[in-house]
Scaffold this motif. Structure first.
Motif, mmCIF file in Angstrom:
data_model
loop_
_atom_site.group_PDB
_atom_site.id
_atom_site.type_symbol
_atom_site.label_atom_id
_atom_site.label_comp_id
_atom_site.label_asym_id
_atom_site.label_seq_id
_atom_site.Cartn_x
_atom_site.Cartn_y
_atom_site.Cartn_z
ATOM 1 N N THR A 461 -21.642 54.353 62.411
ATOM 2 C CA THR A 461 -21.099 55.200 63.490
ATOM 3 C C THR A 461 -22.151 55.484 64.555
ATOM 4 O O THR A 461 -21.814 55.758 65.706
ATOM 5 N N SER A 465 -19.757 50.318 67.067
ATOM 6 C CA SER A 465 -18.401 50.872 67.231
ATOM 7 C C SER A 465 -17.484 50.348 66.133
ATOM 8 O O SER A 465 -16.258 50.355 66.275
ATOM 9 N N TYR A 467 -16.018 51.466 63.640
ATOM 10 C CA TYR A 467 -15.648 52.726 62.998
ATOM 11 C C TYR A 467 -14.691 52.533 61.822
ATOM 12 O O TYR A 467 -14.739 53.291 60.852
ATOM 13 N N VAL A 494 -16.946 60.278 61.423
ATOM 14 C CA VAL A 494 -16.267 59.008 61.705
ATOM 15 C C VAL A 494 -14.836 59.273 62.186
ATOM 16 O O VAL A 494 -14.319 58.549 63.048
ATOM 17 N N LYS A 497 -15.177 60.005 65.749
ATOM 18 C CA LYS A 497 -15.366 58.767 66.510
ATOM 19 C C LYS A 497 -14.042 58.015 66.684
ATOM 20 O O LYS A 497 -13.828 57.325 67.686
ATOM 21 N N LEU A 498 -13.160 58.143 65.702
ATOM 22 C CA LEU A 498 -11.842 57.506 65.767
ATOM 23 C C LEU A 498 -10.835 58.356 66.547
ATOM 24 O O LEU A 498 -9.646 58.032 66.592
#
Length: 565
Positions: A461, A465, A467, A494, A497-498
């Motif tokens: 992460t 990218s 993820y 994570v 990030k998503l």
């Protein structure tokens, strides 16, 4: 060898057999095979049980067990199932024991013994959810031994399981509730920090039995946890009045005196206990540690020094003398004491502290000599000391030397996952591709390694990218280690990030409760900003900016809040 004696059932069978010249010849299928549902035994069953007993008499218990299990299943007879359970216990065959006990319970649901044994078996296997119905059945029939089994397993239980047993014990309270039931409920509540509820149950137990030592002691200890020290001391004094020499009670008494700032009384009590038990070295060590925990360094030091005079070969005392010197900022003396620890449970901790107290990069040569000395004295622990050395080098920015040291030892031990993991973590900030190769190799060797799964997932992460791949790794780590705050934090990050922000807040909030670290706080603040919970984000930022003003993650958190404006 333990002798397994025939049951009354088998003795009856043997008597029957003695009166029958030829059991099989005397019966035909219609007449000799009695109905299993009627509770009677047919000729085939009798023959099998005789074979099983003869096998047992010849120490062939494995064959005997197989026959008893078969016939217990065919007949539903509790006596046969009980015999199978006893043989399985003797053989330490837990799978067969569970099978036999289950049949015994089905055949005789009011029997306490199989419920209790099965509870114990499941507890020993850590299957606390599986055990709960049998625990409850035992409790309903007045069996209190299972309560002792439960409290003995608390250290192995997950919080969710403890809460399930708290609910069970609470829901089964009634007019005939025993002292043991109330005390056990209190102990579980103490374990989950429900101290007020625990005290309430101890007091109910004391209404039933005013002199219950367990209830009094647990109540005193709960009051101590709540910092209600005078009340705790009053409760404890009731115990000491009846049992003045009990060491557990005296140990808590001394602790309370220190907490109440009655230091002279506490030290006098320590001296009295040492005088009354001059040869009890472990107890003297405990008293020295109590003094150390209460910052009475001189008293603690004098006890440990006296122990060394009596037992110079027991070098564990040097560890605590090192701790005392370290607290007094006498770092060279602390190092000298730590280096004198040559055996015992705290040897590695002593050696780690001896190395870590070299707090300057200029100490590099000294650290190298110390590590070489450790390896010469304990070559079987070389990898541990190499990792200790590499950690010190890395800490003082000798990164190239740390990596060279690891490279050399990995060539000698190419499948050592500890060395590979250390190298991956050192490489990760500036050479993620090289770190990834080490992570992948470790996971080839140990695919269910939660620490590496989490570390690899988190670094993905940070540096990529990828993820979805990171999520897969972290999910597996969380399944393997569901209570680890670092893994819970990684899961939240994570998800952030998503762009699954609501889920991210949930995980990151849990992680911060478990570990209020600035990095975790930054992750949570970023997620809170994303769900527009700016008030909570600012409140959290104010907390970490006060407690960690110079931390880099506090600065990152500030920038997250600025973006939201």
């Amino acid at each position: 060898m333990i002798t397994i004696r025939p049951t009354l059932l088998v003795i009856t069978i043997l008597s029957l057999f003695a009166c029958t010249a030829n059991l099989q010849a005397a019966s035909n299928n219609a007449e000799s095979k009695m109905n299993h549902d009627s509770g009677e035994l047919n000729g085939e069953t009798v023959y099998d049980l005789l074979s099983a007993e003869m096998a047992a008499n010849q120490d062939n218990y494995r064959y005997s067990l197989s026959i008893y299990l078969k016939q217990a299943a065919l007949t539903g007879d509790p006596g046969i199932a009980k015999r199978a359970a006893y043989i399985a216990q003797y053989l330490k065959d837990q799978a067969s024991l569970i099978k036999a006990l289950t049949m015994w319970i089905t055949a005789a649901p009011k029997d306490i013994e199989p419920q209790q044994i099965l509870t114990s078996v499941f507890f020993s296997q850590g299957k606390f959810t599986d055990a709960i119905e049998y625990f409850k059945a035992s409790l309903a029939q007045g069996e209190t031994k299972v309560l002792l089994l439960l409290t003995g397993q608390l250290g192995k239980m997950q919080t969710s399981a403890i809460y399930a047993y708290i609910d069970l014990l609470t829901n089964t309270l009634g007019p005939n509730t025993s002292v043991e039931h109330l005390v056990t409920l209190g102990i579980l509540q103490d374990h989950t920090r429900q101290h007020e509820d625990a005290i309430s149950n101890y007091e109910k137990a004391l209404q039933l039995s005013a002199d219950s030592p367990t209830a009094l002691f647990q109540k005193a200890d709960s009051l101590r946890r709540l910092k209600r020290y005078p009340e705790s001391l009053i409760t404890l004094n009731k115990l000491l009045a009846n049992t003045p020499d009990d060491r557990q009670y005296n140990a808590l008494h001394i602790q309370l005196l220190f907490l109440l700032k009655q230091d002279n009384k506490a030290i006098a009590a320590i001296d009295k206990l040492i005088e009354s038990s001059p040869e009890d070295t472990p107890f003297h060590s405990y008293l020295a540690l109590t003094a150390l925990d209460s910052s009475h360094l001189s008293k603690s030091k004098s006890i440990f020094q006296a122990l060394l005079l009596k037992h110079p070969d027991n070098t564990s005392a040097y560890f605590y003398l090192g701790v005392i010197a370290e607290r007094r900022n006498l770092f060279q003396l602390a190092i000298e004491n730590y280096l004198q620890v040559i055996h015992g449970n705290n040897i590695l901790q002593a050696h780690t502290r001896a190395v870590s107290l070299h707090k300057s990069a200029s100490n590099k040569a000294k650290v190298e000599r110390i590590i070489e000395q450790f390896i010469r004295s304990a070559p079987e622990k070389k990898i541990t000391y190499v990792l200790m050395h590499a950690d010190w080098l890395h800490k003082f920015e000798y990164v190239k030397q740390a990596l060279n040291l690891l490279d050399t030892n990995i060539r000698e031990n190419p499948e050592n996952t500890d060395l590979l993991y250390a190298r991956a973590m050192y490489l990760e900030p500036f050479s993620f591709d090289a770190a990834e190769r080490d992570f992948l190799k470790i996971l080839q060797l140990t695919p269910d390694n939660p620490v590496v799964l989490n570390a690899f997932g988190y670094t993905l992460t940070v540096h990529t990218s990828r993820y979805s791949q990171a999520l897969t790794l972290i999910e597996k780590a969380l399944q393997l280690s569901p209570k680890d705050p670092a893994t819970i934090d990684s899961m939240g990050w994570v998800l952030y990030k998503l762009k699954r922000y609501d889920e991210a807040v949930k995980f990151l909030s849990e992680a911060y409760l478990l570990y209020n670290d600035p990095e975790v706080a930054f992750h949570l603040i970023a997620a809170l900003v994303s769900v527009n919970d700016l008030a909570r984000a600012r409140q959290l930022y104010n907390q970490i900016s006060d407690s960690h003003p110079s931390n880099k993650f506090v600065e990152k958190a500030r920038k997250s809040l600025e973006i939201s404006k």
